[in-house]
Design a protein around this motif. Structure first.
Motif, PDB file in Angstrom:
ATOM      1  N   MET A   1       0.600  -1.572  -0.047  1.00 48.36           N
ATOM      2  CA  MET A   1       0.218  -0.023   0.139  1.00 48.36           C
ATOM      3  C   MET A   1       0.709   1.452   0.000  1.00 48.36           C
ATOM      4  SD  MET A   1      -2.759   0.795   0.290  1.00 48.36           S
ATOM      5  CE  MET A   1      -2.966   2.581  -0.792  1.00 48.36           C
ATOM      6  N   ARG A   2       1.846   1.230   0.843  1.00 46.60           N
ATOM      7  CA  ARG A   2       2.886   2.010   0.770  1.00 46.60           C
ATOM      8  C   ARG A   2       3.316   2.981  -0.548  1.00 46.60           C
ATOM      9  NH1 ARG A   2       6.233   1.931   6.209  1.00 46.60           N
ATOM     10  NH2 ARG A   2       3.975   1.505   6.480  1.00 46.60           N
ATOM     11  N   SER A   3       3.527   1.388  -0.957  1.00 45.26           N
ATOM     12  CA  SER A   3       4.166   1.930  -2.392  1.00 45.26           C
ATOM     13  C   SER A   3       3.322   2.975  -3.292  1.00 45.26           C
ATOM     14  CB  SER A   3       5.249   0.717  -2.906  1.00 45.26           C
ATOM     15  OG  SER A   3       4.600  -0.254  -2.980  1.00 45.26           O
ATOM     16  N   VAL A   4       2.268   2.124  -3.897  1.00 49.01           N
ATOM     17  CA  VAL A   4       1.247   2.215  -4.395  1.00 49.01           C
ATOM     18  C   VAL A   4       0.875   4.171  -3.980  1.00 49.01           C
ATOM     19  CG1 VAL A   4      -1.483   2.151  -4.859  1.00 49.01           C
ATOM     20  CG2 VAL A   4       0.275   0.643  -4.361  1.00 49.01           C
ATOM     21  N   ILE A   5       1.051   4.371  -2.592  1.00 46.94           N
ATOM     22  CA  ILE A   5       1.063   5.605  -2.355  1.00 46.94           C
ATOM     23  C   ILE A   5       2.322   6.681  -3.111  1.00 46.94           C
ATOM     24  CG2 ILE A   5       0.830   7.854  -0.706  1.00 46.94           C
ATOM     25  CD1 ILE A   5      -1.014   5.946   1.016  1.00 46.94           C
ATOM     26  N   VAL A   6       3.562   6.175  -2.694  1.00 44.35           N
ATOM     27  CA  VAL A   6       4.411   7.538  -3.866  1.00 44.35           C
ATOM     28  C   VAL A   6       4.552   7.369  -4.709  1.00 44.35           C
ATOM     29  CG1 VAL A   6       6.207   6.305  -3.484  1.00 44.35           C
ATOM     30  CG2 VAL A   6       5.869   6.372  -1.819  1.00 44.35           C
ATOM     31  N   LEU A   7       3.944   6.101  -5.648  1.00 44.68           N
ATOM     32  CA  LEU A   7       3.352   6.107  -6.903  1.00 44.68           C
ATOM     33  C   LEU A   7       2.185   7.132  -7.133  1.00 44.68           C
ATOM     34  CD1 LEU A   7       5.411   4.544  -9.211  1.00 44.68           C
ATOM     35  CD2 LEU A   7       3.305   2.725  -8.791  1.00 44.68           C
ATOM     36  N   VAL A   8       1.505   7.390  -6.652  1.00 43.10           N
ATOM     37  CA  VAL A   8       0.796   7.549  -7.131  1.00 43.10           C
ATOM     38  C   VAL A   8       0.992   9.583  -6.412  1.00 43.10           C
ATOM     39  CG1 VAL A   8      -1.495   9.108  -6.375  1.00 43.10           C
ATOM     40  CG2 VAL A   8      -1.287   6.859  -6.511  1.00 43.10           C
ATOM     41  N   THR A   9       1.443   9.316  -5.310  1.00 42.24           N
ATOM     42  CA  THR A   9       2.509  10.974  -5.581  1.00 42.24           C
ATOM     43  C   THR A   9       3.525  11.302  -6.281  1.00 42.24           C
ATOM     44  OG1 THR A   9       2.379  10.184  -3.337  1.00 42.24           O
ATOM     45  CG2 THR A   9       3.326  12.171  -3.236  1.00 42.24           C
ATOM     46  N   VAL A  10       4.355  10.390  -6.293  1.00 41.65           N
ATOM     47  CA  VAL A  10       5.275  10.763  -7.856  1.00 41.65           C
ATOM     48  C   VAL A  10       4.207  10.972  -8.577  1.00 41.65           C
ATOM     49  CG1 VAL A  10       6.540   9.973  -9.113  1.00 41.65           C
ATOM     50  CG2 VAL A  10       7.266   8.860  -7.223  1.00 41.65           C
ATOM     51  N   PHE A  11       3.236  10.540  -9.976  1.00 36.44           N
ATOM     52  CA  PHE A  11       2.799  11.034 -10.895  1.00 36.44           C
ATOM     53  C   PHE A  11       1.816  12.308 -10.773  1.00 36.44           C
ATOM     54  CE2 PHE A  11       2.407   6.125 -11.977  1.00 36.44           C
ATOM     55  CZ  PHE A  11       2.912   6.176 -13.168  1.00 36.44           C
ATOM     56  N   VAL A  12       1.369  12.397  -9.906  1.00 38.01           N
ATOM     57  CA  VAL A  12       0.507  14.012  -8.773  1.00 38.01           C
ATOM     58  C   VAL A  12       2.302  14.863  -9.300  1.00 38.01           C
ATOM     59  CG1 VAL A  12       0.025  15.502  -7.792  1.00 38.01           C
ATOM     60  CG2 VAL A  12      -0.976  12.648  -7.736  1.00 38.01           C
ATOM     61  N   LEU A  13       3.282  14.825  -8.619  1.00 37.76           N
ATOM     62  CA  LEU A  13       4.162  15.777  -8.710  1.00 37.76           C
ATOM     63  C   LEU A  13       4.392  16.033 -10.273  1.00 37.76           C
ATOM     64  CD1 LEU A  13       6.446  15.249  -5.971  1.00 37.76           C
ATOM     65  CD2 LEU A  13       5.071  16.777  -6.039  1.00 37.76           C
ATOM     66  N   LEU A  14       5.189  15.035 -10.937  1.00 35.44           N
ATOM     67  CA  LEU A  14       5.427  14.386 -12.416  1.00 35.44           C
ATOM     68  C   LEU A  14       4.510  15.597 -12.951  1.00 35.44           C
ATOM     69  CD1 LEU A  14       6.560  11.156 -13.556  1.00 35.44           C
ATOM     70  CD2 LEU A  14       7.830  13.672 -13.371  1.00 35.44           C
ATOM     71  N   ALA A  15       2.910  15.203 -12.844  1.00 37.11           N
ATOM     72  CA  ALA A  15       1.785  15.766 -13.789  1.00 37.11           C
ATOM     73  C   ALA A  15       1.843  17.471 -13.517  1.00 37.11           C
ATOM     74  CB  ALA A  15       0.293  15.550 -13.777  1.00 37.11           C
ATOM     75  N   LEU A  16       2.786  17.982 -11.841  1.00 36.48           N
ATOM     76  CA  LEU A  16       2.408  18.749 -11.724  1.00 36.48           C
ATOM     77  C   LEU A  16       3.743  20.059 -11.836  1.00 36.48           C
ATOM     78  CD1 LEU A  16       0.778  18.949  -8.510  1.00 36.48           C
ATOM     79  CD2 LEU A  16       0.251  20.359 -10.236  1.00 36.48           C
ATOM     80  N   VAL A  17       4.947  19.310 -11.601  1.00 33.51           N
ATOM     81  CA  VAL A  17       6.305  19.954 -12.417  1.00 33.51           C
ATOM     82  C   VAL A  17       6.795  18.887 -13.560  1.00 33.51           C
ATOM     83  CG1 VAL A  17       6.898  20.527  -9.964  1.00 33.51           C
ATOM     84  CG2 VAL A  17       7.660  18.110 -11.077  1.00 33.51           C
ATOM     85  N   GLY A  18       6.019  18.499 -14.339  1.00 34.45           N
ATOM     86  CA  GLY A  18       6.604  17.468 -15.199  1.00 34.45           C
ATOM     87  C   GLY A  18       7.624  18.357 -16.593  1.00 34.45           C
ATOM     88  N   PRO A  19       7.056  20.046 -16.899  1.00 34.69           N
ATOM     89  CA  PRO A  19       7.081  20.328 -17.888  1.00 34.69           C
ATOM     90  C   PRO A  19       8.357  21.316 -17.438  1.00 34.69           C
ATOM     91  CG  PRO A  19       4.703  21.133 -17.765  1.00 34.69           C
ATOM     92  CD  PRO A  19       5.833  19.834 -16.581  1.00 34.69           C
ATOM     93  N   TRP A  20       8.735  21.160 -16.135  1.00 35.54           N
ATOM     94  CA  TRP A  20       9.674  22.033 -15.776  1.00 35.54           C
ATOM     95  C   TRP A  20      11.083  21.459 -15.937  1.00 35.54           C
ATOM     96  CZ3 TRP A  20       5.774  23.643 -13.398  1.00 35.54           C
ATOM     97  CH2 TRP A  20       4.963  25.664 -13.257  1.00 35.54           C
TER      98      TRP A  20
END
Lengths: 263, 312
Positions: A1-20
């Protein structure tokens, strides 16, 4: 479960800061360097127009995830309101709402979305419209079902007798009980929206080039499958990992809700 | 029983009327002048205004929304889908040809899905929580997250491009069916495995089963007479959903593998703005859907008499 939360967080961060983070301009055409294999400069290689695939993937996260988020939240809002109207509005309103819901459920979502997006003309606006109008029914059903079960609970009856307006009852008494179940439905619909957006992109009815969207990238990559098969792997992998992470989050959420119910 | 069937049929016809109205309203409000689109498609050149007006009158588009709608729906109820606005030929024979490609593909996909998911679910539930069970659950989760178009492309890459074992494009020979059916079937298998697994586990957890066991009823009799009927209800539900998935999956798969069928029919009709064809596909899928759901509703009541008692 913890790894899934980490993964989702990573994706959200990527969507937010990915362009930079993107090393190159995702729409910069560079013909002499087309279909370059991965190397130090172009980490995942370049596509048929010489655009950097890594940069396109990172920018694409904002399109795929951002649009899916927007679409699923609009659907959540519309569906909840419709469901609560059906639950509180009496028999006739309920009948009308439920038959409308059945009508919208009467074709496969994707077929309906293809028709709507295609007929209105390809573009981001029609994409959002097509997926919202085919995506509110599940929320409405869940909201109506729970709403009906609360209708004759003591505290709801008392609120009604005290003269609270239906809107206030919906806000203060229904919504808190609805939120957990609606959140679970929402995770499922969020994942579906990602799949539908890229499916429409792949059919050519979604986000239009040169904007980088994962389904559109797959469509481009498909033509060069024989020469550069790797180009086709990345966008698909991005979709699958996102959808898997969101689905697993939804499953975990549902399980913990079921546990909370039993206690 | 008759009352029940009548109310379900009434509900289905209300839904179908709603679908027809919604579809027609969407196409009516589509950007662009439909008469101009038809004239352009037919004459493929710059057309004078008189010709456009003539086309508008011929197509029944000059009397406003309701007259156009009734001009479309009245023959439709009698089974006439009208003519293609581009070629002028009847839509119905072309639709039948498209279906003759799509339905065998959907059936093959369903069979592949059943052939994978039933043994997998039975094996997985032998020892719940065991390594086999966890593998099955993981596979099903991943399978549910893989979009059909990507899976199809990967299968083409592996079996057609790298290994060269199977043909990928078109529908000339039966071998052309293998990769599309596999693509569709793997998706079906993923969701079917999940439902079958949880259905079997739930049915096995029922309180009266240990009593049978202690009374000496054979294990095979218990699973046939007491476990299987309980698995049937969720399986029927999922079957309805699977048929939806099969139809939209077939649309995607046909586009990936350049197969003729409803998918290519729909996509090319949209691109040509051939609205009678688009309407035909939408109405066909709605009729299929509503009929299947009606049958499932009735099947429920046959499988589990308790459902009929709760809501008649």
């Amino acid at each position: 479960m913890r790894s899934v939360i980490v993964l989702v967080t990573v994706f959200v961060l990527l969507a937010l800061v990915g362009p930079w983070l993107a090393p190159h301009d995702p729409t910069q055409i560079n013909i002499p360097n087309r279909l370059s294999p991965p190397n130090a400069e172009w980490l995942l290689g370049t596509d048929a127009l010489g655009r950097d695939i890594l940069s396109r993937l990172l920018h694409g996260a904002r399109w795929s995830l951002g649009l899916a988020f927007l679409i699923s939240v609009i659907g959540l809002a519309i569906g909840t309101v419709i469901g609560l109207v059906a639950a509180q509005g009496g028999k006739i309103a309920d009948w009308i709402v439920m038959r409308t819901t059945d009508t919208f459920l009467a074709f496969p979502d994707l077929v309906a979305a293809v028709v709507i997006a295609g007929v209105l003309g390809a573009g981001t606006g029609s994409l959002i419209f097509a997926l919202t109008i085919t995506g509110w029914m599940r929320y409405a059903r869940v909201a109506r079902g729970i709403g009906l079960s609360l209708l004759n609970r003591g505290y709801v009856v008392q609120a009604r007798l005290a003269g609270l307006s239906p809107v206030a009852i919906a806000r203060w008494h229904y919504l808190p009980s609805l939120l957990p179940s609606l959140t679970v439905v929402w995770t499922g619909m969020f994942a579906r929206a990602i799949l539908s957006i890229s499916a429409l992109g792949f059919l050519g009815f979604g986000v239009q080039p040169p904007m980088p969207e994962w389904g559109t990238m797959l469509l481009d990559a498909r033509i060069h499958m024989r020469s550069t098969p790797l180009q086709m792997i990345w966008p698909g992998l991005a979709v699958v990992t996102c959808v898997l992470a969101i689905n697993l989050t939804g499953d975990a959420l549902r399980d913990s809700l079921a546990e909370a119910d039993q206690r | 029983m008759i009352k029940l069937v009548a109310s379900l049929v009434l509900r289905a016809s209300v839904v179908l009327t709603g679908t027809a109205l919604a579809t027609f309203a969407l196409l009516w409000n589509a950007p662009g002048d439909p008469a101009l689109a038809i004239a352009l498609a037919r004459y493929n050149a710059v057309v004078p205004v008189e010709v456009i007006d003539q086309v508008r009158a011929e197509a029944g588009l000059d009397g406003g929304f309701w007259s156009a709608f009734s001009g479309w729906i009245t023959p439709l109820i009698l089974g006439d889908l009208g003519q293609s606005s581009v070629t002028g030929r009847d839509v119905w024979p072309e639709l039948v040809t498209a279906m003759s490609y799509t339905f065998p593909l959907a059936l093959a996909g369903l069979l592949v899905g059943i052939a994978i998911s039933v043994p997998l679910a039975l094996l997985a539930t032998q020892r719940p929580g065991g390594w086999l069970d966890r593998c099955a659950v993981a596979l099903a989760s991943i399978g549910a997250a893989i979009p059909a178009y990507w899976l199809g492309l990967l299968l083409i890459l592996l079996f057609a491009v790298q290994l060269g074992w199977l043909p990928a494009m078109g529908a000339r020979t039966p071998a052309h069916m293998l990769l599309p059916a596999l693509t569709l079937g793997l998706g079906v298998a993923a969701s079917l495995t999940r439902i079958l697994r949880s259905g079997i586990l739930e049915a096995r957890g029922q309180h009266f089963l240990p009593a049978f066991r202690r009374r000496g009823v054979a294990a095979s009799d218990i699973s046939r007479h007491h476990v299987a009927p309980h698995v049937a209800v969720p399986v029927v539900t999922v079957f309805g959903l699977e048929l939806a998935f099969l139809l939209e999956g077939a649309v995607m798969v046909e586009v990936i593998f350049s197969r003729p069928g409803l998918g290519s029919f729909l996509v090319s009709a949209i691109e040509a703005r051939d609205f009678p064809k688009v309407q035909a596909v939408v109405i066909l899928s709605a009729v299929l859907f509503v009929t299947i759901n009606l049958l499932i509703d009735l099947l429920y009541r046959a499988l589990d008499p308790r459902i009929g008692e709760r809501d008649a």
